[in-house]
Enzyme design. Structure first.
Site, PDB file in Angstrom:
ATOM      1  N   SER A   1      -2.355  21.707  16.146  1.00 16.40           N
ATOM      2  CA  SER A   1      -1.817  20.765  17.122  1.00 16.40           C
ATOM      3  C   SER A   1      -1.307  21.579  18.308  1.00 16.40           C
ATOM      4  O   SER A   1      -2.056  22.379  18.865  1.00 16.40           O
ATOM      5  CB  SER A   1      -0.726  19.900  16.484  1.00 16.40           C
ATOM      6  OG  SER A   1      -0.319  18.876  17.364  1.00 16.40           O
TER       7      SER A   1
ATOM      8  N   HIS B   1      -5.140  17.925  17.273  1.00 18.10           N
ATOM      9  CA  HIS B   1      -4.570  16.700  17.826  1.00 18.10           C
ATOM     10  C   HIS B   1      -4.818  16.668  19.335  1.00 18.10           C
ATOM     11  O   HIS B   1      -4.323  17.535  20.065  1.00 18.10           O
ATOM     12  CB  HIS B   1      -3.067  16.628  17.558  1.00 18.10           C
ATOM     13  CG  HIS B   1      -2.741  16.520  16.107  1.00 18.10           C
ATOM     14  ND1 HIS B   1      -1.515  16.885  15.597  1.00 18.10           N
ATOM     15  CD2 HIS B   1      -3.465  16.079  15.049  1.00 18.10           C
ATOM     16  CE1 HIS B   1      -1.504  16.670  14.288  1.00 18.10           C
ATOM     17  NE2 HIS B   1      -2.680  16.194  13.935  1.00 18.10           N
TER      18      HIS B   1
ATOM     19  N   ASP C   1       1.676  17.269   9.882  1.00 18.23           N
ATOM     20  CA  ASP C   1       0.309  16.913   9.498  1.00 18.23           C
ATOM     21  C   ASP C   1      -0.385  18.162   8.952  1.00 18.23           C
ATOM     22  O   ASP C   1      -0.293  19.239   9.524  1.00 18.23           O
ATOM     23  CB  ASP C   1      -0.447  16.372  10.713  1.00 18.23           C
ATOM     24  CG  ASP C   1      -1.804  15.784  10.352  1.00 18.23           C
ATOM     25  OD1 ASP C   1      -2.011  15.423   9.176  1.00 18.23           O
ATOM     26  OD2 ASP C   1      -2.660  15.678  11.258  1.00 18.23           O
TER      27      ASP C   1
END
Length: 198
Positions: free
Chosen positions: A15, A42, A139
């Site tokens: 991310s 992401h 995540d």
């Protein structure tokens, strides 16, 4: 213990700060690197991803943004398209395929690292290597745990070297990670021990 011969695929989650980390890892992969590499970063939905174009000119491997039901080809890097979960579908004796899903976000993200990691763990089992890179949320921690429970191997970027340490820290806290490595250490292992070069 790292056993390069058993690895059938590599999955990577990232991310915030992840593009910089990938720019360290992906160009290090030699042209004869055999395992496919599936990556979730992401990215903002509703915009085309610039990642395949960014890395295509820097990497020896083919870089793809896959379509639903594409067969997973060795020696290819796949980036999850914006707004889609990317999953691995086992197909019995045939090569695994990619499935794209618009199911609701997981951990506030679509694509979700957890979704990729969990489906890949089911498809590849002990032949999977999962890598958790820089990111600002958790995540990937559950997916990394699923990889470990399926017999696969997990690495996390050393949080001290990550732009955003929350993602690798969460995977480490889940007791999902076999080794915590710097990007240099990961790149060296991947380039020297997972290609055919000595």
């Amino acid at each position: 213990m790292f056993d390069a011969d058993r690895i059938g695929a590599v999955v990577i989650g990232a991310s915030a700060g992840g593009v910089e980390a990938l720019n360290h890892l992906l160009p290090a992969l030699p042209k004869d690197f055999e395992p496919p590499v599936l990556i979730v970063v992401h990215v903002r939905q509703g915009q085309p991803s610039l990642l395949p174009g960014l890395f295509a000119s820097r990497c020896a491997l083919a870089i793809e943004e896959p379509f639903d039901k594409d067969l997973i080809v060795p020696g290819t890097v796949y980036f999850a398209p914006p707004g889609y979960h990317m999953l691995v579908e086992a197909q019995g004796g045939a090569a695994p395929a990619i499935a794209l899903s618009v199911d609701p976000p997981v951990r506030f993200s679509r694509p979700s690292v957890d979704v990729l990691f969990e489906s890949a763990a089911h498809a590849y089992g002990e032949r999977l290597l999962g890598i958790v890179l820089s990111g600002a949320n958790d995540d990937g921690s559950r997916g990394a745990r699923a990889i470990r429970e399926a017999g696969g191997l997990c690495w996390a970027q050393n949080p001290e070297t990550a732009t955003a340490p929350a993602m690798p820290l969460a995977a480490i806290a889940q007791d999902a990670v076999h080794e915590v490595l710097t990007l240099d250490e990961m790149a060296l292992r991947l380039s020297r021990r997972m290609g055919r070069q000595p």
